[in-house]
Design a protein around this motif. Structure first.
Motif, short mmCIF file in Angstrom:
data_model
loop_
_atom_site.label_atom_id
_atom_site.label_comp_id
_atom_site.label_asym_id
_atom_site.label_seq_id
_atom_site.Cartn_x
_atom_site.Cartn_y
_atom_site.Cartn_z
N GLU A 252 0.84 -1.20 0.00
CA GLU A 252 0.00 0.00 0.00
C GLU A 252 0.87 1.25 0.00
OE1 GLU A 252 -4.16 -0.93 2.19
OE2 GLU A 252 -2.46 -0.71 3.54
N PHE A 253 0.34 2.30 -0.60
CA PHE A 253 0.99 3.59 -0.51
C PHE A 253 -0.06 4.67 -0.31
CE2 PHE A 253 0.35 2.87 -5.09
CZ PHE A 253 -0.24 4.06 -5.51
N ALA A 254 0.36 5.78 0.25
CA ALA A 254 -0.53 6.92 0.47
C ALA A 254 -0.28 7.96 -0.61
CB ALA A 254 -0.29 7.51 1.85
N TYR A 255 -1.33 8.34 -1.31
CA TYR A 255 -1.23 9.38 -2.32
C TYR A 255 -1.82 10.66 -1.73
CZ TYR A 255 -2.48 12.00 -6.58
OH TYR A 255 -2.64 12.97 -7.53
N ILE A 256 -0.99 11.70 -1.61
CA ILE A 256 -1.43 12.97 -1.04
C ILE A 256 -1.30 14.03 -2.12
CG2 ILE A 256 -1.17 14.63 0.84
CD1 ILE A 256 0.73 11.43 1.20
N PRO A 257 -2.37 14.38 -2.80
CA PRO A 257 -2.29 15.41 -3.83
C PRO A 257 -1.91 16.75 -3.23
CG PRO A 257 -4.36 14.17 -3.98
CD PRO A 257 -3.73 13.82 -2.68
N ASP A 258 -1.17 17.55 -3.96
CA ASP A 258 -0.80 18.88 -3.49
C ASP A 258 -2.06 19.68 -3.16
OD1 ASP A 258 1.84 18.28 -3.89
OD2 ASP A 258 2.03 19.41 -5.77
N GLY A 259 -2.11 20.22 -1.95
CA GLY A 259 -3.24 21.05 -1.57
C GLY A 259 -4.52 20.30 -1.33
N GLY A 260 -4.46 18.97 -1.35
CA GLY A 260 -5.66 18.17 -1.19
C GLY A 260 -6.10 18.06 0.25
N SER A 261 -7.37 17.84 0.46
CA SER A 261 -7.91 17.72 1.82
C SER A 261 -7.97 16.27 2.27
CB SER A 261 -9.30 18.33 1.89
OG SER A 261 -10.18 17.69 0.97
N ASN A 262 -7.68 15.33 1.39
CA ASN A 262 -7.74 13.91 1.73
C ASN A 262 -6.42 13.21 1.44
OD1 ASN A 262 -10.50 13.90 2.50
ND2 ASN A 262 -11.12 13.76 0.36
N VAL A 263 -6.25 12.08 2.12
CA VAL A 263 -5.16 11.16 1.84
C VAL A 263 -5.78 9.89 1.27
CG1 VAL A 263 -3.34 9.73 2.84
CG2 VAL A 263 -3.66 12.07 3.66
N TYR A 264 -5.26 9.42 0.14
CA TYR A 264 -5.80 8.23 -0.49
C TYR A 264 -4.80 7.08 -0.31
CZ TYR A 264 -8.78 11.72 -2.66
OH TYR A 264 -9.67 12.76 -2.86
N VAL A 265 -5.22 6.02 0.36
CA VAL A 265 -4.37 4.86 0.57
C VAL A 265 -4.72 3.81 -0.48
CG1 VAL A 265 -3.67 3.03 2.14
CG2 VAL A 265 -4.14 5.32 3.03
N VAL A 266 -3.79 3.55 -1.37
CA VAL A 266 -4.01 2.65 -2.50
C VAL A 266 -3.43 1.28 -2.17
CG1 VAL A 266 -3.48 2.22 -4.92
CG2 VAL A 266 -3.97 4.56 -4.14
N ASN A 267 -4.25 0.25 -2.29
CA ASN A 267 -3.82 -1.13 -2.10
C ASN A 267 -3.65 -1.77 -3.47
OD1 ASN A 267 -4.03 -4.10 -1.78
ND2 ASN A 267 -4.37 -3.62 0.38
N VAL A 268 -2.43 -2.17 -3.80
CA VAL A 268 -2.17 -2.69 -5.14
C VAL A 268 -2.47 -4.18 -5.25
CG1 VAL A 268 -0.43 -0.92 -5.51
CG2 VAL A 268 0.28 -3.18 -4.72
N GLU A 269 -2.78 -4.84 -4.13
CA GLU A 269 -3.20 -6.23 -4.16
C GLU A 269 -4.67 -6.34 -4.53
OE1 GLU A 269 -1.20 -9.34 -3.15
OE2 GLU A 269 -0.03 -7.80 -4.18
N THR A 270 -5.48 -5.47 -3.96
CA THR A 270 -6.93 -5.50 -4.20
C THR A 270 -7.37 -4.45 -5.20
OG1 THR A 270 -7.34 -3.99 -2.34
CG2 THR A 270 -7.32 -6.36 -1.86
N ASN A 271 -6.45 -3.61 -5.66
CA ASN A 271 -6.77 -2.51 -6.57
C ASN A 271 -7.91 -1.65 -6.02
OD1 ASN A 271 -4.78 -3.30 -8.39
ND2 ASN A 271 -6.17 -4.66 -9.49
N SER A 272 -7.78 -1.32 -4.75
CA SER A 272 -8.81 -0.54 -4.07
C SER A 272 -8.17 0.65 -3.35
CB SER A 272 -9.57 -1.41 -3.07
OG SER A 272 -8.70 -1.91 -2.07
N THR A 273 -9.00 1.58 -2.91
CA THR A 273 -8.52 2.80 -2.28
C THR A 273 -9.33 3.12 -1.04
OG1 THR A 273 -7.87 3.70 -4.44
CG2 THR A 273 -8.07 5.27 -2.63
N LYS A 274 -8.65 3.48 0.04
CA LYS A 274 -9.28 3.99 1.25
C LYS A 274 -8.97 5.48 1.36
CE LYS A 274 -8.11 -0.34 3.65
NZ LYS A 274 -7.26 -0.94 4.72
N THR A 275 -9.85 6.20 2.05
CA THR A 275 -9.65 7.63 2.22
C THR A 275 -9.43 7.97 3.69
OG1 THR A 275 -11.07 8.09 0.32
CG2 THR A 275 -10.59 9.93 1.80
N LEU A 276 -8.33 8.66 3.97
CA LEU A 276 -8.03 9.13 5.31
C LEU A 276 -8.19 10.64 5.36
CD1 LEU A 276 -4.67 7.26 6.13
CD2 LEU A 276 -7.01 6.40 6.32
#
Length: 373
Positions: A252-276
């Motif tokens: 898993e990795f966390a994608y934090i867009p510049d200036g974004g209000s959310n953190v997206y945790v991407v799971n590459v095993e399940t091809n799914s995303t959680k939002t923090l």
């Protein structure tokens, strides 16, 4: 086999996509500002997930594990041989198999040097490298878990550096090798790379919303298909640190867009995303680092905050950001560095002795052979 020969063996050509003025005078306030050395701290950890904070007003600290961050005082670990942490785009990377932290761009006078912190011995050493036409100061890079190779992108070109099994520098310079142009057909002409490492694949974010373009490390292959992750996160520049596992490659990795209000945790095993929840400071010059159970932010004023994360629990949905209080009680960043950029690993995208690592007792077989043992 030399580094060039080693890397070339796995990246065949067929895989390529195509001063002040001379007049003496008293320095002005502006001159003093230009001449002031600016610190650029960064975060990392050792293989026991002790938070290591480097470059805080000339000092380095061990803040311990996540359960100790809310109180007390971090321990100072400043030692001889450390980098000055004054380079452009300073970033830190954890080599999990060898319990070593690699500091890139940590020395403005010697930008191609990589400083190595041996976490078991608490000692620094300096590894020289040759860069050729590679502009290390502008590069975005990851450190691959299994091969211990750096992969960097600069000006839409991919480069690699083999760190071997180094926890202490050797006397032979290592060479950055030009792999190829970044070979994705949908790559924007002005693409500012955001890359993450997971499952020995490099994930290029910010090209298309909700998805990533993928480079498969073990086959030197730019996958033509875009991979969707089940969420419409934006196609913008950001940062993408990977969550370590106690053993094995990151999933898993966390994608934090510049200036974004959310953190997206991407799971590459399940091809799914959680939002923090996003951090309170959303400045694009903040940087991030992830351990096995926390995502940390280092803001440009030196403040360090974190949000706990457990991949096996749904409690992440209610998690919030808190200060690493034991670090804040002792570590400061001078006003000269408060406006400078700061970086941590994972990407920019990041562990003593291998004997202390639960992974080190068995050999890890990859497409490169038995690279890590």
């Amino acid at each position: 086999m030399s580094t060039n020969e080693y890397i070339s063996a796995w990246f065949p050509s067929s895989a390529h996509g195509e001063l002040l003025g001379s007049e003496a005078r008293a320095p002005s306030d502006g001159d003093r500002e230009l001449l002031l050395v600016e610190a650029r701290p960064c975060l990392a950890s050792d293989i026991n997930w002790n938070l290591l904070a480097f470059g805080f007003d000339g000092k380095d600290y061990n803040a311990g594990t996540v359960d100790s961050w809310s109180s007390g005082s971090a321990s100072e670990i400043t030692a001889d041989g450390r980098p000055p942490f004054d380079g452009e785009n300073t970033s830190c990377y954890l080599s999990q198999f060898f319990n070593a932290v690699y500091v890139v761009n940590g020395d403005a006078a010697n930008p191609s040097d990589i400083y190595i912190y041996n976490a078991a011995n608490k000692a620094w050493s300096t590894q020289t490298t040759t860069t050729g036409s590679f502009d290390i100061s502008s590069a975005t890079m990851i450190l691959d878990h299994d091969t211990n190779l750096f992969y960097a992108v600069a000006k839409s070109e991919m480069w690699a550096l083999d760190m071997g099994s180094l926890a202490t520098a050797n006397s032979t310079a290592l060479a950055w090798v030009d792999i190829s142009a970044v070979g994705f057909s949908n790559l924007p002409s002005n693409y500012d790379p955001t890359i993450a490492i997971a499952q020995n694949h490099i994930h290029f974010m910010g090209i298309e919303a909700g998805s990533a373009d993928i480079f498969v490390i073990h086959f030197s292959y730019f996958q033509p298909e875009v991979q969707s992750y089940g969420a419409q996160f934006p196609a913008t520049h950001g940062q993408a640190p990977s969550f370590f596992m106690e053993s094995g490659v990151q999933q898993e990795f966390a994608y934090i867009p510049d200036g974004g209000s959310n953190v997206y945790v991407v799971n590459v095993e399940t091809n799914s995303t959680k939002t923090l929840a996003g951090p309170s400071s959303q400045a694009s010059d903040a940087s991030y680092y992830a351990t096995v159970n926390a995502l940390l932010q280092l803001s440009s004023d030196g403040a360090v905050t974190y949000i706990p994360y457990d991949a096996s629990s749904s409690s992440y949905a209610s998690s919030s950001w808190s200060s690493v209080a034991n670090l804040a009680s002792v570590a400061t960043v001078s006003s000269s560095s408060s406006s400078s950029s700061v970086s941590s690993s994972g990407t920019k995208t990041a562990k003593g002795a291998a004997a202390t690592n639960s992974n080190s007792s068995s050999s890890q077989t990859t497409a490169f052979g038995n690279r890590v043992s």
